[in-house]
Design an enzyme around this catalytic site. Structure first.
Site, mmCIF file in Angstrom:
data_model
loop_
_atom_site.group_PDB
_atom_site.id
_atom_site.type_symbol
_atom_site.label_atom_id
_atom_site.label_comp_id
_atom_site.label_asym_id
_atom_site.label_seq_id
_atom_site.Cartn_x
_atom_site.Cartn_y
_atom_site.Cartn_z
ATOM 1 N N ALA A 21 0.848 -1.187 0.000
ATOM 2 C CA ALA A 21 0.000 0.000 0.000
ATOM 3 C C ALA A 21 0.883 1.237 0.000
ATOM 4 O O ALA A 21 1.861 1.314 0.740
ATOM 5 C CB ALA A 21 -0.907 -0.004 1.232
ATOM 6 N N CYS A 103 -1.249 -8.615 6.145
ATOM 7 C CA CYS A 103 -0.788 -7.263 6.471
ATOM 8 C C CYS A 103 -1.059 -6.947 7.936
ATOM 9 O O CYS A 103 -2.188 -7.079 8.394
ATOM 10 C CB CYS A 103 -1.520 -6.278 5.567
ATOM 11 S SG CYS A 103 -0.919 -4.615 5.762
ATOM 12 N N ASN A 203 7.905 -15.421 0.634
ATOM 13 C CA ASN A 203 8.058 -13.961 0.736
ATOM 14 C C ASN A 203 8.732 -13.600 2.060
ATOM 15 O O ASN A 203 8.565 -14.267 3.060
ATOM 16 C CB ASN A 203 6.640 -13.331 0.663
ATOM 17 C CG ASN A 203 6.622 -11.840 0.967
ATOM 18 O OD1 ASN A 203 5.859 -11.385 1.820
ATOM 19 N ND2 ASN A 203 7.439 -11.066 0.287
ATOM 20 N N GLY A 227 9.037 -7.564 -2.175
ATOM 21 C CA GLY A 227 8.414 -6.298 -1.796
ATOM 22 C C GLY A 227 9.422 -5.180 -1.696
ATOM 23 O O GLY A 227 9.785 -4.547 -2.696
ATOM 24 N N ARG A 228 9.917 -4.935 -0.481
ATOM 25 C CA ARG A 228 10.732 -3.745 -0.224
ATOM 26 C C ARG A 228 11.982 -3.657 -1.095
ATOM 27 O O ARG A 228 12.419 -2.560 -1.430
ATOM 28 C CB ARG A 228 11.103 -3.697 1.264
ATOM 29 C CG ARG A 228 9.895 -3.367 2.145
ATOM 30 C CD ARG A 228 10.157 -3.694 3.592
ATOM 31 N NE ARG A 228 10.364 -5.135 3.796
ATOM 32 C CZ ARG A 228 10.689 -5.686 4.948
ATOM 33 N NH1 ARG A 228 10.865 -4.915 6.001
ATOM 34 N NH2 ARG A 228 10.834 -6.992 5.051
HETATM 35 C C1 FMN Z 1 4.988 -0.072 2.696
HETATM 36 C C2 FMN Z 1 4.409 -1.466 2.724
HETATM 37 C C3 FMN Z 1 3.075 -1.663 2.425
HETATM 38 C C4 FMN Z 1 2.537 -2.953 2.432
HETATM 39 N N1 FMN Z 1 1.225 -3.125 2.067
HETATM 40 C C5 FMN Z 1 0.726 -4.386 1.952
HETATM 41 C C6 FMN Z 1 -0.577 -4.595 1.445
HETATM 42 O O1 FMN Z 1 -1.306 -3.674 1.086
HETATM 43 N N2 FMN Z 1 -1.006 -5.890 1.359
HETATM 44 C C7 FMN Z 1 -0.244 -6.938 1.750
HETATM 45 O O2 FMN Z 1 -0.686 -8.085 1.644
HETATM 46 N N3 FMN Z 1 0.991 -6.771 2.216
HETATM 47 C C8 FMN Z 1 1.498 -5.516 2.308
HETATM 48 N N4 FMN Z 1 2.794 -5.350 2.723
HETATM 49 C C9 FMN Z 1 3.631 -6.530 2.983
HETATM 50 C C10 FMN Z 1 4.425 -6.948 1.747
HETATM 51 O O3 FMN Z 1 3.572 -7.397 0.708
HETATM 52 C C11 FMN Z 1 5.411 -8.085 2.078
HETATM 53 O O4 FMN Z 1 4.685 -9.194 2.525
HETATM 54 C C12 FMN Z 1 6.425 -7.695 3.135
HETATM 55 O O5 FMN Z 1 6.955 -6.401 2.904
HETATM 56 C C13 FMN Z 1 7.581 -8.700 3.203
HETATM 57 O O6 FMN Z 1 8.220 -8.824 1.970
HETATM 58 P P1 FMN Z 1 9.618 -8.062 1.642
HETATM 59 O O7 FMN Z 1 10.578 -8.441 2.728
HETATM 60 O O8 FMN Z 1 10.011 -8.558 0.296
HETATM 61 O O9 FMN Z 1 9.311 -6.593 1.686
HETATM 62 C C14 FMN Z 1 3.332 -4.067 2.753
HETATM 63 C C15 FMN Z 1 4.688 -3.856 3.078
HETATM 64 C C16 FMN Z 1 5.241 -2.578 3.063
HETATM 65 C C17 FMN Z 1 6.694 -2.388 3.372
#
Ligand code: FMN
Length: 337
Positions: A21, A103, A203, A227-228
């Protein structure tokens, strides 16, 4: 890494941009798709359709020009509302519905949505059955490994999901209680992969091609959600794909390419959000792109005070011009990532 099927669709390289988001808006989704993501997912849309008329919600809906297959994530805690929201999104063009049970954001959890749902397995089942029954498109689910470390019920939820007809599952290797602290663990994802036959995407904390390979091997997962690590580095998808295919690390993009990608991204943000909001949203992206480059900190402090689109683009160009100059004089690093 091989292709992964989600219903009638194929994620050709198993690499998905994780929904975020405030980050994975249409301009960013298009960019990541172009730079190698096999599938991108929209920012979550609330299942409370009475809120859909706000400008913020409207911008979060999918749009013409969204890369196919269009996956839309919905969030909420009421089975019938989620089912209706899923149907409405399909009418608007969604080709995959993704349900957010991963989330931990407070806003979502206050309404017992997102990962808070993991606590109530009966409700999980009710929601998944209702959404799957409501639409003709594949429904995917995103979860964490459980509610907290004493209640890691991700495996149970995965089995419920499979029974309910979920087409693919993404698992973030943290519990809801972990928020984003500590390191993601992959054992639970491996156990889930063993226990179900639908595609499983791993993930959490995947931030390099080597880490991608490690997580794939450790979990046996069919694919990955990033994601990040894609923030300010949308080319990470092609880097991972290349490494998985050839075993070779793709060189970091040249400064010139980074500049081109960033300027295109800026223009897309300005066009999508309009000048006022576009300028605001561009700030964080620019910060991410430049984070590892010398002089970025000072540049950001200045850049974040600019409030028009032209000035933003001109300043980014100037920043890169300075970098080229110092490279030509042998003063500084050239790599972007
Ligand atoms: C800024 C931000 C917003 C996120 N918004 C959502 C979201 O809307 N829906 C969701 O399922 N996960 C959301 N997440 C979680 C990510 O999809 C992901 O599961 C999480 O960041 C871990 O993955 P990563 O280590 O590759 O970032 C969000 C994460 C971040 C950092």
């Amino acid at each position: 890494m091989s292709a992964v099927r989600i219903g009638p669709y194929t994620v050709h390289n198993g690499l998905i941009l994780a929904p975020m988001a405030g980050v994975t808006d249409q301009p960013f989704r298009q960019l990541c798709r172009r730079l190698g993501a096999g599938l991108v997912v929209s920012e979550m849309v609330t299942s409370d359709m009475s809120l859909w008329n706000s400008r913020k919600s409207r911008l979060r809906m999918i749009h013409e020009g969204d890369p196919e297959p269009r996956s839309v994530q919905i969030a909420g805690g009421d089975a019938q509302m989620l089912a209706q929201a899923a149907r409405a999104n399909v009418e608007l063009g969604a080709q995959i519905i993704d349900i957010n049970m991963g989330c931990p954001a407070k806003k979502v959890c206050n309404k017992a949505a997102g990962s808070a749902l993991l606590k109530d397995e009966a409700l999980v089942e009710e929601i998944l059955q209702a959404v799957v029954a409501a639409v003709d498109v594949p429904v995917t689910l995103k979860i964490r490994t459980g509610w907290d470390r004493d209640n890691k019920n991700g495996l149970t939820v995965a089995k419920i999901a499979e029974q309910a007809g979920i087409s693919a599952l993404a698992v973030h290797g943290r519990t809801r209680a972990d928020l984003y602290t500590g390191e993601a663990e992959y054992d639970t994802i491996a156990a889930i992969k063993q226990a179900v036959s639908m595609p499983v995407f791993a993930n959490g904390d995947i931030d390099s091609p080597e880490k991608a390979r490690h997580v794939l091997h450790a979990t046996g997962a069919d694919g990955l959600l990033i994601g990040r690590a894609a923030q300010g580095r949308p080319w990470i998808f092609r880097e991972i794909e290349h490494f998985m295919r050839t075993g070779q690390i793709l060189p970091a993009p040249q400064l010139l390419e980074v500049e081109r990608i960033l300027l295109e991204h800026l223009a897309a943000l300005h066009a999508f959000y309009g000048d006022v909001m576009g300028v605001r949203i561009a700030r964080k992206h620019v910060g991410w792109y430049l984070a590892t480059l010398p002089g970025a900190k000072e540049f950001r402090a200045h850049f974040n005070r600019l409030d028009d689109t032209e000035a933003q683009c001109a300043n980014v160009r100037e920043f890169f011009a300075e970098r080229y100059k110092s490279l030509a004089t042998g003063d500084g690093e050239g790599v972007a990532a």
